[in-house]
Scaffold this motif. Structure first.
Motif, PDB file in Angstrom:
ATOM      1  N   ALA A  32      -0.692   7.612  -2.635  1.00 25.08           N
ATOM      2  CA  ALA A  32      -0.557   8.851  -3.394  1.00 25.08           C
ATOM      3  C   ALA A  32      -1.711   9.797  -3.056  1.00 25.08           C
ATOM      4  O   ALA A  32      -2.811   9.346  -2.710  1.00 25.08           O
ATOM      5  CB  ALA A  32      -0.551   8.550  -4.888  1.00 25.08           C
ATOM      6  N   PRO A  33      -1.488  11.117  -3.138  1.00 30.32           N
ATOM      7  CA  PRO A  33      -2.579  12.078  -2.914  1.00 30.32           C
ATOM      8  C   PRO A  33      -3.770  11.756  -3.811  1.00 30.32           C
ATOM      9  O   PRO A  33      -3.609  11.449  -4.989  1.00 30.32           O
ATOM     10  CB  PRO A  33      -1.942  13.418  -3.276  1.00 30.32           C
ATOM     11  N   GLY A  34      -4.961  11.821  -3.222  1.00 33.41           N
ATOM     12  CA  GLY A  34      -6.161  11.478  -3.965  1.00 33.41           C
ATOM     13  C   GLY A  34      -6.496  10.003  -3.928  1.00 33.41           C
ATOM     14  O   GLY A  34      -7.515   9.577  -4.470  1.00 33.41           O
ATOM     15  N   GLY A  35      -5.644   9.207  -3.272  1.00 33.62           N
ATOM     16  CA  GLY A  35      -5.858   7.777  -3.199  1.00 33.62           C
ATOM     17  C   GLY A  35      -6.823   7.379  -2.101  1.00 33.62           C
ATOM     18  O   GLY A  35      -7.425   8.230  -1.430  1.00 33.62           O
ATOM     19  N   THR A  36      -6.957   6.072  -1.890  1.00 30.96           N
ATOM     20  CA  THR A  36      -7.942   5.544  -0.951  1.00 30.96           C
ATOM     21  C   THR A  36      -7.309   4.505  -0.029  1.00 30.96           C
ATOM     22  O   THR A  36      -6.568   3.639  -0.492  1.00 30.96           O
ATOM     23  CB  THR A  36      -9.121   4.894  -1.702  1.00 30.96           C
ATOM     24  N   PHE A  37      -7.612   4.613   1.264  1.00 34.04           N
ATOM     25  CA  PHE A  37      -7.136   3.678   2.279  1.00 34.04           C
ATOM     26  C   PHE A  37      -8.328   2.907   2.812  1.00 34.04           C
ATOM     27  O   PHE A  37      -9.271   3.495   3.344  1.00 34.04           O
ATOM     28  CB  PHE A  37      -6.436   4.444   3.400  1.00 34.04           C
ATOM     29  N   ILE A  38      -8.311   1.570   2.656  1.00 34.24           N
ATOM     30  CA  ILE A  38      -9.410   0.716   3.100  1.00 34.24           C
ATOM     31  C   ILE A  38      -8.892  -0.180   4.221  1.00 34.24           C
ATOM     32  O   ILE A  38      -7.853  -0.816   4.071  1.00 34.24           O
ATOM     33  CB  ILE A  38      -9.948  -0.139   1.944  1.00 34.24           C
ATOM     34  N   TYR A  39      -9.618  -0.212   5.351  1.00 33.83           N
ATOM     35  CA  TYR A  39      -9.152  -1.035   6.465  1.00 33.83           C
ATOM     36  C   TYR A  39     -10.333  -1.718   7.142  1.00 33.83           C
ATOM     37  O   TYR A  39     -11.501  -1.369   6.921  1.00 33.83           O
ATOM     38  CB  TYR A  39      -8.377  -0.181   7.469  1.00 33.83           C
ATOM     39  N   ASP A  40     -10.013  -2.714   7.971  1.00 32.60           N
ATOM     40  CA  ASP A  40     -11.036  -3.468   8.692  1.00 32.60           C
ATOM     41  C   ASP A  40     -11.460  -2.674   9.933  1.00 32.60           C
ATOM     42  O   ASP A  40     -10.682  -2.495  10.867  1.00 32.60           O
ATOM     43  CB  ASP A  40     -10.486  -4.831   9.098  1.00 32.60           C
ATOM     44  N   ALA A  41     -12.684  -2.203   9.919  1.00 30.17           N
ATOM     45  CA  ALA A  41     -13.185  -1.367  11.016  1.00 30.17           C
ATOM     46  C   ALA A  41     -14.056  -2.153  11.985  1.00 30.17           C
ATOM     47  O   ALA A  41     -14.919  -1.576  12.659  1.00 30.17           O
ATOM     48  CB  ALA A  41     -13.982  -0.194  10.433  1.00 30.17           C
ATOM     49  N   SER A  42     -13.828  -3.463  12.095  1.00 24.90           N
ATOM     50  CA  SER A  42     -14.656  -4.294  12.975  1.00 24.90           C
ATOM     51  C   SER A  42     -14.522  -3.888  14.435  1.00 24.90           C
ATOM     52  O   SER A  42     -15.475  -3.963  15.205  1.00 24.90           O
ATOM     53  CB  SER A  42     -14.267  -5.776  12.826  1.00 24.90           C
ATOM     54  N   TRP A  43     -13.294  -3.475  14.835  1.00 21.48           N
ATOM     55  CA  TRP A  43     -13.058  -3.097  16.225  1.00 21.48           C
ATOM     56  C   TRP A  43     -12.487  -1.693  16.278  1.00 21.48           C
ATOM     57  O   TRP A  43     -11.711  -1.292  15.404  1.00 21.48           O
ATOM     58  CB  TRP A  43     -12.058  -4.064  16.869  1.00 21.48           C
ATOM     59  N   PRO A  44     -12.869  -0.928  17.313  1.00 25.29           N
ATOM     60  CA  PRO A  44     -12.318   0.441  17.436  1.00 25.29           C
ATOM     61  C   PRO A  44     -10.806   0.389  17.603  1.00 25.29           C
ATOM     62  O   PRO A  44     -10.265  -0.435  18.342  1.00 25.29           O
ATOM     63  CB  PRO A  44     -12.996   0.971  18.708  1.00 25.29           C
ATOM     64  N   ARG A  45     -10.105   1.258  16.892  1.00 23.94           N
ATOM     65  CA  ARG A  45      -8.649   1.325  17.001  1.00 23.94           C
ATOM     66  C   ARG A  45      -8.237   2.786  17.159  1.00 23.94           C
ATOM     67  O   ARG A  45      -8.812   3.669  16.525  1.00 23.94           O
ATOM     68  CB  ARG A  45      -7.969   0.743  15.756  1.00 23.94           C
ATOM     69  N   GLU A  46      -7.251   2.984  17.987  1.00 24.04           N
ATOM     70  CA  GLU A  46      -6.731   4.336  18.144  1.00 24.04           C
ATOM     71  C   GLU A  46      -5.662   4.564  17.065  1.00 24.04           C
ATOM     72  O   GLU A  46      -4.478   4.326  17.254  1.00 24.04           O
ATOM     73  CB  GLU A  46      -6.129   4.521  19.539  1.00 24.04           C
ATOM     74  N   VAL A  47      -6.138   5.000  15.909  1.00 23.82           N
ATOM     75  CA  VAL A  47      -5.243   5.202  14.766  1.00 23.82           C
ATOM     76  C   VAL A  47      -5.240   6.679  14.394  1.00 23.82           C
ATOM     77  O   VAL A  47      -6.291   7.294  14.222  1.00 23.82           O
ATOM     78  CB  VAL A  47      -5.697   4.365  13.555  1.00 23.82           C
ATOM     79  N   GLN A  48      -4.052   7.251  14.314  1.00 22.97           N
ATOM     80  CA  GLN A  48      -3.916   8.625  13.862  1.00 22.97           C
ATOM     81  C   GLN A  48      -3.631   8.600  12.363  1.00 22.97           C
ATOM     82  O   GLN A  48      -2.494   8.428  11.927  1.00 22.97           O
ATOM     83  CB  GLN A  48      -2.775   9.324  14.616  1.00 22.97           C
ATOM     84  N   PHE A  49      -4.701   8.720  11.584  1.00 27.80           N
ATOM     85  CA  PHE A  49      -4.513   8.626  10.135  1.00 27.80           C
ATOM     86  C   PHE A  49      -3.704   9.816   9.603  1.00 27.80           C
ATOM     87  O   PHE A  49      -2.859   9.657   8.742  1.00 27.80           O
ATOM     88  CB  PHE A  49      -5.862   8.526   9.433  1.00 27.80           C
TER      89      PHE A  49
END
Length: 303
Positions: A32-49
């Motif tokens: 939802a707008p205003g929410g939070t996305f938490i992910y594992d950033a151990s390795w570089p990823r080509e992610v288009q958020f």
């Protein structure tokens, strides 16, 4: 979760902990707008958020655990506790409650207790050091449940069986009914053991559902109050013995904890075929009393 005590899902996601990189796009879209996305950033990823209306937080969970533990299995298991530790900081969860829960679960196993608490601390400290804590979405302690017991239907049914005087239970493990028998055993251990240690109950794990139902019929025939628990596939296997019990007029109780569909759960569609099977279990020439509890309180009362 809802402070109003709603029992249904809210239909929105405020905080997403994404553990599967292959589904990041779908995960991000669900927040939802205003929410939070938490992910594992151990390795570089080509992610288009691709979203500017949510907060994106990368925490190197795998790397933190790799640095902390030598055992590969421990590294994988403790990654879950590390992200939970980050949530402790981000959502402002009371650490005293966390400690109490970990103590309850692992207090008698010092090595596991220490490892879990260490992983939680690592995740919490990292979040506090690198992000503004807490988030706009946060946990708040409430007292709305004071004086109440939090209990699910299977637990309530197991306790109800104890109150009803059941002393014999025979079963074969099958989801989602297994925890009902676990509950019955837990309460029997508490309420059905004499001061000298003698157990006034008998719980038997049979070789299959047919054996379990046969034991229940035999125990009731001998004068005990006996029951079993199963789900749809188990009812199918028990049908002949349910019919036999009906013909010889031996009472028996069967808890059918339904799955979402026939066979192993959901092969083709969602349906409630267990209802018809339970009502006429056997070969169509018997009828059974069928009770349908609507909530955990009724699970206890009907048991």
């Amino acid at each position: 979760m809802s402070g109003a005590g709603y029992l249904g899902a809210a239909g929105r996601v405020d905080v997403m902990v994404a553990m599967n990189a292959q589904t990041y796009a779908q995960d991000i879209a669900s927040i939802a707008p205003g929410g939070t996305f938490i992910y594992d950033a151990s390795w570089p990823r080509e992610v288009q958020f691709g979203r500017t209306d949510i907060q994106i937080i990368g925490i190197p969970l795998a790397r933190l655990c790799n640095d902390l533990y030598d055992n590969p299995r421990t590294r994988i298991l403790m990654k879950n506790m590390a992200y939970f530790g980050a949530l402790v900081a981000l959502l402002d969860i009371d650490m005293a409650v966390v400690t109490a829960l970990i103590t309850e679960r692992f207090g008698k196993r010092p090595a596991l207790y220490d490892a879990n608490m260490e992983a939680i601390k690592v995740g919490r400290d990292y979040a506090r050091e690198h992000f503004e804590c807490p988030l706009a979405t946060r946990m708040e302690t409430m007292d709305a449940t004071n004086g109440h017991v939090l209990m699910d239907g299977n637990t309530a049914a197991g306790l109800g069986a104890v109150y009803a005087g059941a002393t014999v239970a025979a079963w074969y493990p099958i989801t989602p009914s297994t925890s009902l028998m676990d509950s019955f055993k837990t309460y029997c251990d508490k309420f059905r053991v004499d001061a000298d240690g003698k157990r006034n109950y008998c719980i038997v794990q049979a070789e299959d559902e047919l054996g379990a139902m046969a034991m229940v019929v035999g125990a009731n025939w001998a004068g005990a109050r006996a029951f079993t628990s199963t789900s749809g596939p188990g009812v199918s296997l028990m049908s002949e013995l349910l019919g036999y019990a009906s013909f010889v007029e031996v009472p028996a109780v069967l808890f059918d904890v339904q799955r979402t569909g026939p066979s192993t759960g959901l092969p083709t569609r969602t349906q409630q075929s267990d209802v018809l099977a339970a009502a006429y279990a056997s070969h169509g020439d018997t009828r059974h009393v069928v009770l349908f509890p609507a909530d955990p309180a009724e699970c206890f009362e009907m048991a």
